[in-house]
Design a protein around this motif. Structure first.
Motif, short mmCIF file in Angstrom:
data_model
loop_
_atom_site.label_atom_id
_atom_site.label_comp_id
_atom_site.label_asym_id
_atom_site.label_seq_id
_atom_site.Cartn_x
_atom_site.Cartn_y
_atom_site.Cartn_z
N ILE A 70 0.86 -1.18 0.00
CA ILE A 70 0.00 0.00 0.00
C ILE A 70 0.90 1.23 0.00
CG2 ILE A 70 -1.80 1.25 1.25
CD1 ILE A 70 -2.40 -1.52 2.65
N ILE A 71 0.68 2.14 -0.94
CA ILE A 71 1.47 3.36 -0.99
C ILE A 71 0.55 4.56 -0.80
CG2 ILE A 71 3.29 2.38 -2.42
CD1 ILE A 71 2.04 3.76 -4.85
N ALA A 72 1.02 5.58 -0.07
CA ALA A 72 0.21 6.75 0.22
C ALA A 72 1.08 7.99 0.27
CB ALA A 72 -0.54 6.56 1.55
N VAL A 176 -1.46 -1.03 -4.07
CA VAL A 176 -2.72 -0.30 -3.91
C VAL A 176 -2.40 1.15 -3.50
CG1 VAL A 176 -4.95 -0.18 -2.74
CG2 VAL A 176 -3.90 -2.41 -3.17
N PRO A 177 -2.61 2.11 -4.40
CA PRO A 177 -2.36 3.51 -4.05
C PRO A 177 -3.49 4.08 -3.19
CG PRO A 177 -2.17 3.13 -6.43
CD PRO A 177 -2.88 1.95 -5.84
N VAL A 178 -3.12 4.85 -2.17
CA VAL A 178 -4.08 5.55 -1.31
C VAL A 178 -3.71 7.03 -1.35
CG1 VAL A 178 -4.93 5.86 1.04
CG2 VAL A 178 -4.45 3.55 0.18
N CYS A 179 -4.69 7.87 -1.66
CA CYS A 179 -4.45 9.31 -1.81
C CYS A 179 -5.23 10.08 -0.76
CB CYS A 179 -4.88 9.78 -3.20
SG CYS A 179 -4.13 8.84 -4.55
N VAL A 180 -4.55 11.03 -0.12
CA VAL A 180 -5.18 11.91 0.88
C VAL A 180 -5.20 13.31 0.31
CG1 VAL A 180 -5.14 12.70 3.26
CG2 VAL A 180 -4.21 10.44 2.69
N ARG A 200 -8.95 8.56 -0.60
CA ARG A 200 -9.47 7.78 -1.72
C ARG A 200 -8.43 6.74 -2.15
NH1 ARG A 200 -11.99 11.83 -5.69
NH2 ARG A 200 -13.57 11.86 -4.06
N SER A 201 -8.85 5.48 -2.25
CA SER A 201 -7.93 4.45 -2.73
C SER A 201 -8.23 4.16 -4.20
CB SER A 201 -8.04 3.18 -1.90
OG SER A 201 -9.31 2.58 -2.02
N LEU A 202 -7.18 3.78 -4.92
CA LEU A 202 -7.30 3.49 -6.35
C LEU A 202 -7.27 1.99 -6.57
CD1 LEU A 202 -4.84 6.23 -7.68
CD2 LEU A 202 -7.29 6.41 -7.19
N ALA A 203 -7.57 1.59 -7.78
CA ALA A 203 -7.60 0.16 -8.11
C ALA A 203 -6.20 -0.43 -7.97
CB ALA A 203 -8.10 -0.03 -9.54
N PRO A 204 -6.09 -1.68 -7.50
CA PRO A 204 -4.79 -2.32 -7.37
C PRO A 204 -4.06 -2.38 -8.71
CG PRO A 204 -6.49 -3.58 -6.24
CD PRO A 204 -7.19 -2.53 -7.03
N GLN A 221 3.89 5.17 -13.39
CA GLN A 221 2.45 4.89 -13.49
C GLN A 221 1.74 5.17 -12.17
OE1 GLN A 221 1.56 0.77 -14.28
NE2 GLN A 221 -0.65 1.07 -14.23
N CYS A 222 2.31 4.69 -11.06
CA CYS A 222 1.70 4.90 -9.74
C CYS A 222 1.68 6.39 -9.38
CB CYS A 222 2.47 4.11 -8.69
SG CYS A 222 2.31 2.33 -8.84
N ARG A 223 2.77 7.05 -9.63
CA ARG A 223 2.86 8.48 -9.28
C ARG A 223 1.86 9.30 -10.09
NH1 ARG A 223 5.44 13.19 -10.53
NH2 ARG A 223 6.04 14.48 -8.75
N GLU A 224 1.74 9.01 -11.38
CA GLU A 224 0.80 9.74 -12.23
C GLU A 224 -0.63 9.52 -11.78
OE1 GLU A 224 1.37 8.78 -16.31
OE2 GLU A 224 3.24 9.94 -16.50
N GLN A 225 -0.98 8.28 -11.46
CA GLN A 225 -2.34 8.00 -11.02
C GLN A 225 -2.65 8.71 -9.71
OE1 GLN A 225 -3.58 3.91 -10.95
NE2 GLN A 225 -2.87 3.48 -13.02
N MET A 226 -1.70 8.68 -8.77
CA MET A 226 -1.92 9.35 -7.49
C MET A 226 -2.00 10.86 -7.66
SD MET A 226 0.42 7.08 -4.87
CE MET A 226 -0.05 8.09 -3.45
N GLN A 227 -1.14 11.43 -8.49
CA GLN A 227 -1.17 12.88 -8.70
C GLN A 227 -2.49 13.30 -9.32
OE1 GLN A 227 1.56 15.26 -7.84
NE2 GLN A 227 -0.43 16.30 -7.87
N HIS A 228 -2.97 12.52 -10.28
CA HIS A 228 -4.26 12.83 -10.91
C HIS A 228 -5.38 12.80 -9.87
CE1 HIS A 228 -7.37 12.95 -14.00
NE2 HIS A 228 -7.96 11.95 -13.38
N CYS A 229 -5.35 11.81 -8.99
CA CYS A 229 -6.38 11.70 -7.95
C CYS A 229 -6.31 12.87 -6.98
CB CYS A 229 -6.22 10.37 -7.21
SG CYS A 229 -7.43 10.09 -5.91
N ILE A 230 -5.10 13.23 -6.55
CA ILE A 230 -4.93 14.35 -5.62
C ILE A 230 -5.40 15.65 -6.25
CG2 ILE A 230 -3.19 15.75 -4.42
CD1 ILE A 230 -1.64 13.08 -3.99
#
Length: 240
Positions: A70-72, A176-180, A200-204, A221-230
């Motif tokens: 899990i990354i956050a 599993v990315p988790v974004c705050v 908000r957590s993203l799809a594994p 890939q993980c960083r881009e998805q998390m940045q987009h969510c944030i």
């Protein structure tokens, strides 16, 4: 005045939660589910003491069976409390070995079955990596990591360190990315209005079949998805 009252209550809460947590740990030492119980002890009262209103949208995280990385994003020391209600079962994290000597919290961290490493020691770091790989593969236990490696209150994520992704690839387990949502710079302990915080957590993201050569692309890939969510949560909060 509110600031002083809240800090006193938070300090008392930290001590009480620490004592209760150590007692739980002594009854079931190194149980990988201790960290979830500790997280609830710290997290639930925090929402009443501090001016925050936490909205957790973490279905993908709770639906994922134990045995993932899990990354956050990591904004402040308050993350210990903010993330308390979303830590899933059988989840541990990695911390520096010196944490073990912090009164109450260090003993609680150790008894929670978390992985302690000696930073700056390459041999110990490699042993820790082997330990985490075995933990992920054989113990049905997830590992929580802050891939930025330090606190970052800004809305833009810093570059990710490779440790979490190396672990996931070696063990062949999903990430599993988790974004705050950004809250650290908004939090005002001297006002009554509660600050809205979205988790908000993203799809594994699967890693099975990947090699270390695939790691840079996986990190991006993980960083881009998390940045987009944030960024999306930030726009949502700005709209009110």
């Amino acid at each position: 005045m509110l600031f002083v009252i809240r800090m006193l209550l938070l300090g008392l809460h930290f001590l009480v939660a620490g004592v209760l947590g150590v007692l739980v740990g002594l009854c079931r030492p190194f149980n990988p589910d201790n960290s979830r119980l500790y997280a609830r002890l710290y997290g639930w009262p925090f929402c009443w003491i501090m001016p925050v209103r936490i909205e957790a949208e973490v279905g993908p995280l709770f639906d994922q069976p134990p045995g993932c990385v899990i990354i956050a994003n990591h904004q402040s020391n308050y993350d210990l409390f903010v993330l308390g209600k979303v830590v899933p079962r059988r989840t541990v994290c990695i911390g520096k070995k010196s944490l073990k000597w912090v009164p109450l919290f260090g003993q609680l961290f150790w008894l929670g079955g978390n992985i302690l490493i000696e930073r700056g020691n390459a041999h110990q770091a490699r042993k820790a990596m082997l330990t985490t790989t075995r933990t992920l593969q054989n113990n049905a236990t997830s590992i929580w990591v802050f891939p930025e490696g330090t606190r970052n209150p800004q809305t833009q994520l810093m570059p990710f360190k490779k440790g979490a992704f190396q672990m996931a690839i070696e063990a062949g387990v999903p990430i599993v990315p988790v974004c705050v949502s950004p809250y650290a710079q908004r939090l005002n302990l001297n006002r009554c209005k509660r600050e809205r915080v979205i988790i908000r957590s993203l799809a594994p993201i699967p890693t099975a079949g990947l090699t270390q050569q695939d790691m840079p692309a996986l990190i991006e890939q993980c960083r881009e998805q998390m940045q987009h969510c944030i960024d999306s949560m930030e726009r949502e909060l700005n709209r009110g």
